[in-house]
Design a protein around this motif. Structure first.
Motif, PDB file in Angstrom:
ATOM      1  N   TRP A  76      53.710  40.400  33.098  1.00 36.34           N
ATOM      2  CA  TRP A  76      53.546  41.768  33.581  1.00 36.34           C
ATOM      3  C   TRP A  76      52.952  41.754  34.983  1.00 36.34           C
ATOM      4  O   TRP A  76      52.435  40.721  35.443  1.00 36.34           O
ATOM      5  N   SER A  77      53.006  42.868  35.651  1.00 39.67           N
ATOM      6  CA  SER A  77      52.490  42.949  37.014  1.00 39.67           C
ATOM      7  C   SER A  77      50.989  42.674  37.017  1.00 39.67           C
ATOM      8  O   SER A  77      50.230  43.354  36.319  1.00 39.67           O
ATOM      9  N   PRO A  78      50.535  41.709  37.818  1.00 47.24           N
ATOM     10  CA  PRO A  78      49.106  41.386  37.847  1.00 47.24           C
ATOM     11  C   PRO A  78      48.317  42.393  38.682  1.00 47.24           C
ATOM     12  O   PRO A  78      48.871  43.087  39.536  1.00 47.24           O
ATOM     13  N   LEU A  79      47.051  42.474  38.437  1.00 50.81           N
ATOM     14  CA  LEU A  79      46.163  43.254  39.282  1.00 50.81           C
ATOM     15  C   LEU A  79      45.961  42.517  40.599  1.00 50.81           C
ATOM     16  O   LEU A  79      45.765  41.297  40.615  1.00 50.81           O
ATOM     17  N   VAL A  80      46.017  43.244  41.716  1.00 55.61           N
ATOM     18  CA  VAL A  80      45.878  42.582  43.016  1.00 55.61           C
ATOM     19  C   VAL A  80      44.575  42.941  43.715  1.00 55.61           C
ATOM     20  O   VAL A  80      44.224  42.315  44.717  1.00 55.61           O
ATOM     21  N   ALA A  81      43.847  43.948  43.225  1.00 58.43           N
ATOM     22  CA  ALA A  81      42.642  44.362  43.938  1.00 58.43           C
ATOM     23  C   ALA A  81      41.615  44.955  42.984  1.00 58.43           C
ATOM     24  O   ALA A  81      41.952  45.483  41.920  1.00 58.43           O
ATOM     25  N   LEU A  82      40.364  44.851  43.392  1.00 60.05           N
ATOM     26  CA  LEU A  82      39.237  45.439  42.677  1.00 60.05           C
ATOM     27  C   LEU A  82      38.435  46.285  43.653  1.00 60.05           C
ATOM     28  O   LEU A  82      38.043  45.822  44.721  1.00 60.05           O
ATOM     29  N   GLN A  83      38.201  47.526  43.275  1.00 56.86           N
ATOM     30  CA  GLN A  83      37.336  48.395  44.059  1.00 56.86           C
ATOM     31  C   GLN A  83      36.021  48.563  43.315  1.00 56.86           C
ATOM     32  O   GLN A  83      36.012  48.816  42.105  1.00 56.86           O
ATOM     33  N   LEU A  84      34.912  48.409  44.019  1.00 56.26           N
ATOM     34  CA  LEU A  84      33.600  48.567  43.405  1.00 56.26           C
ATOM     35  C   LEU A  84      32.597  49.016  44.456  1.00 56.26           C
ATOM     36  O   LEU A  84      32.818  48.823  45.658  1.00 56.26           O
ATOM     37  N   GLU A  85      31.522  49.622  43.994  1.00 58.37           N
ATOM     38  CA  GLU A  85      30.453  49.968  44.936  1.00 58.37           C
ATOM     39  C   GLU A  85      29.742  48.687  45.341  1.00 58.37           C
ATOM     40  O   GLU A  85      29.331  47.896  44.494  1.00 58.37           O
ATOM     41  N   TYR A  86      29.597  48.488  46.646  1.00 60.42           N
ATOM     42  CA  TYR A  86      28.976  47.255  47.122  1.00 60.42           C
ATOM     43  C   TYR A  86      28.427  47.471  48.521  1.00 60.42           C
ATOM     44  O   TYR A  86      29.132  47.990  49.400  1.00 60.42           O
ATOM     45  N   SER A  87      27.187  47.110  48.715  1.00 62.69           N
ATOM     46  CA  SER A  87      26.532  47.255  50.014  1.00 62.69           C
ATOM     47  C   SER A  87      25.263  46.422  49.996  1.00 62.69           C
ATOM     48  O   SER A  87      24.920  45.793  48.982  1.00 62.69           O
ATOM     49  N   LEU A  88      24.540  46.415  51.104  1.00 61.76           N
ATOM     50  CA  LEU A  88      23.248  45.737  51.136  1.00 61.76           C
ATOM     51  C   LEU A  88      22.288  46.317  50.105  1.00 61.76           C
ATOM     52  O   LEU A  88      21.385  45.629  49.636  1.00 61.76           O
ATOM     53  N   GLU A 139      28.874  39.269  38.418  1.00 63.27           N
ATOM     54  CA  GLU A 139      30.093  38.962  37.670  1.00 63.27           C
ATOM     55  C   GLU A 139      31.367  39.403  38.384  1.00 63.27           C
ATOM     56  O   GLU A 139      32.348  38.673  38.434  1.00 63.27           O
ATOM     57  N   LEU A 140      31.367  40.624  38.927  1.00 65.14           N
ATOM     58  CA  LEU A 140      32.614  41.219  39.409  1.00 65.14           C
ATOM     59  C   LEU A 140      33.221  40.477  40.590  1.00 65.14           C
ATOM     60  O   LEU A 140      34.419  40.164  40.590  1.00 65.14           O
ATOM     61  N   ILE A 141      32.441  40.192  41.611  1.00 64.85           N
ATOM     62  CA  ILE A 141      33.012  39.547  42.793  1.00 64.85           C
ATOM     63  C   ILE A 141      33.422  38.106  42.506  1.00 64.85           C
ATOM     64  O   ILE A 141      34.532  37.699  42.880  1.00 64.85           O
ATOM     65  N   PRO A 142      32.602  37.289  41.824  1.00 65.68           N
ATOM     66  CA  PRO A 142      33.084  35.940  41.467  1.00 65.68           C
ATOM     67  C   PRO A 142      34.331  35.972  40.596  1.00 65.68           C
ATOM     68  O   PRO A 142      35.247  35.164  40.767  1.00 65.68           O
ATOM     69  N   MET A 143      34.383  36.917  39.648  1.00 69.01           N
ATOM     70  CA  MET A 143      35.569  37.057  38.806  1.00 69.01           C
ATOM     71  C   MET A 143      36.802  37.383  39.646  1.00 69.01           C
ATOM     72  O   MET A 143      37.872  36.795  39.464  1.00 69.01           O
ATOM     73  N   ALA A 144      36.637  38.321  40.577  1.00 68.18           N
ATOM     74  CA  ALA A 144      37.768  38.721  41.407  1.00 68.18           C
ATOM     75  C   ALA A 144      38.293  37.553  42.226  1.00 68.18           C
ATOM     76  O   ALA A 144      39.510  37.358  42.354  1.00 68.18           O
ATOM     77  N   ARG A 145      37.407  36.774  42.804  1.00 67.77           N
ATOM     78  CA  ARG A 145      37.836  35.632  43.618  1.00 67.77           C
ATOM     79  C   ARG A 145      38.574  34.603  42.765  1.00 67.77           C
ATOM     80  O   ARG A 145      39.564  34.014  43.196  1.00 67.77           O
ATOM     81  N   GLU A 146      38.092  34.391  41.547  1.00 67.02           N
ATOM     82  CA  GLU A 146      38.720  33.411  40.661  1.00 67.02           C
ATOM     83  C   GLU A 146      40.065  33.897  40.138  1.00 67.02           C
ATOM     84  O   GLU A 146      41.007  33.102  39.971  1.00 67.02           O
ATOM     85  N   MET A 147      40.194  35.213  39.898  1.00 64.29           N
ATOM     86  CA  MET A 147      41.390  35.767  39.270  1.00 64.29           C
ATOM     87  C   MET A 147      42.397  36.319  40.273  1.00 64.29           C
ATOM     88  O   MET A 147      43.419  36.874  39.877  1.00 64.29           O
ATOM     89  N   GLY A 148      42.134  36.192  41.571  1.00 65.78           N
ATOM     90  CA  GLY A 148      43.119  36.577  42.569  1.00 65.78           C
ATOM     91  C   GLY A 148      43.147  38.047  42.919  1.00 65.78           C
ATOM     92  O   GLY A 148      44.198  38.576  43.283  1.00 65.78           O
ATOM     93  N   LEU A 149      41.996  38.722  42.841  1.00 68.00           N
ATOM     94  CA  LEU A 149      41.917  40.130  43.215  1.00 68.00           C
ATOM     95  C   LEU A 149      41.186  40.277  44.548  1.00 68.00           C
ATOM     96  O   LEU A 149      40.101  39.723  44.724  1.00 68.00           O
TER      97      LEU A 149
END
Length: 354
Positions: free
Chosen positions: A178-190, A198-208
């Protein structure tokens, strides 16, 4: 090293080229009580595109649909040159239980509505906007894949969802074709760095590709707030302004103002605005594809685009990172401890690549 809006980046595990700063269109329209009228929104849009920007972000319910309707007008002459991203899942018809959520009925209804409002035959990127905790992941993925196969959506993505569910979805999509997810949007700032757990390491590992929204923490990192704003009595929560909204959310705290103070110090050293420094930090964080800019006026956008020219030194990055550091929690803090390194590796030396 300076960047430009037309120094494009790939969006996740795809060949789609997007600008390193995306234009958020949640401020297009005033139905939410704040935002920009049509003429001002048009100036913001034109400035972004004239500078080489191609990545526009909206949602089906932003400004009660006005954001998408205004974008239909603004993109009429150059639709195919732009990457239009929108979202679904938030409530569109109060009282109708199926006009919100991630399920198939709302997915198809929302996409058809977005296509009409945007005046386009296809969406470049469609996000699941908010996780609903009820819809089976198979239903979501199959529905998204059906829309891709129909040509109404080119790429699918996700926002505001648990990391383990996203990883599960990506694995299932890969296994079932099926079509994979290509991006993750999340609140992120200093000020909001908990996505690093969890979210950013997961995204880098899973190709988002990671697209941070609210990179200025609702304006707190621009220096517009003071210690006087720590007292709720000084703010009218019913005045409908972004300031009252942030105070009500609890964004204005002593910790956050202390971080903003360090941003201001670095900005003074570099001769840039605090907003530019805060955006530059986010822009240059490993794994980040494109922070979203939510400017209400051309002057705000002009200032934000100056982040592309900010060159933070290693010492300045360290100061910003230390001022805003968070506890990564279990298991990350344990795995990074000297004790675990000793029991796992002893005196062995490893070279890691990539």
């Amino acid at each position: 090293m300076s960047l430009t809006l037309d120094t494009y980046r790939l969006l996740g595990r795809s060949g789609l080229r997007v600008s390193p700063l995306a234009l958020g269109a949640a401020t297009f329209g005033t139905e939410s009580g704040w935002g920009s009228e049509r003429a001002e929104s048009r100036k913001v849009f034109d400035l972004y595109v004239e500078r080489g920007g191609n990545f526009i972000d909206t949602a089906d319910t932003y400004s009660a649909g006005s954001s998408e309707r205004l974008l239909a007008e603004f993109t009429r002459q150059n639709r195919d040159s732009l990457v239009l991203a929108t979202k679904y899942t938030t409530l569109s018809r109060p009282g109708d239980p199926n006009s919100s959520g991630s399920h198939r009925k709302n997915l198809f209804s929302s996409v058809e509505g977005s296509l009409r409002r945007l005046g386009t035959d296809y969406l470049d990127v469609l996000y699941l906007h908010v996780w609903d905790f009820t819809t089976p992941v198979e239903e979501i993925l199959r529905g998204m894949d059906d829309l891709v196969r129909q040509g109404k959506v080119l790429y699918v993505a996700i926002s505001n969802s648990p990391a383990w569910q996203i990883a599960r979805m990506q694995t299932m999509a890969d296994l079932r074709g099926w079509s994979p997810l290509v991006a993750l949007q999340l609140e992120y700032s200093l000020i909001e760095r908990t996505g690093e757990r969890e979210l950013i390491p997961m995204a880098r590992e899973m190709g988002l590709g990671v697209l941070p929204y609210s990179p200025l923490a609702g304006g707190v990192l621009t220096g517009k707030y003071t210690r006087d704003d720590l007292t709720p009595a000084n703010i009218d929560p019913a005045d409908g302004t972004r300031k009252s909204f942030n105070v009500a959310l609890g964004t204005v705290t002593e910790r956050n103002l202390a971080i903003a103070d360090v941003v201001q110090e670095v900005a003074t050293e570099l001769g840039h605005s605090p907003a530019q420094v805060a955006l530059a930090w986010t822009l240059r964080t490993p794994g980040i594809t494109a922070p979203l800019l939510g400017a209400r006026t051309p002057a705000q956008l002009e200032d934000n685009l100056g982040a592309l020219d900010v060159d933070l030194t290693d010492a300045q990055l360290t100061r910003l990172n230390e001022a805003s550091a968070i506890d990564l929690g279990i298991p990350h803090s344990l795995l990074a401890s000297d004790h675990i390194r000793n029991v796992m590796r002893g005196d062995l030396k490893f070279e890691t690549r990539g």
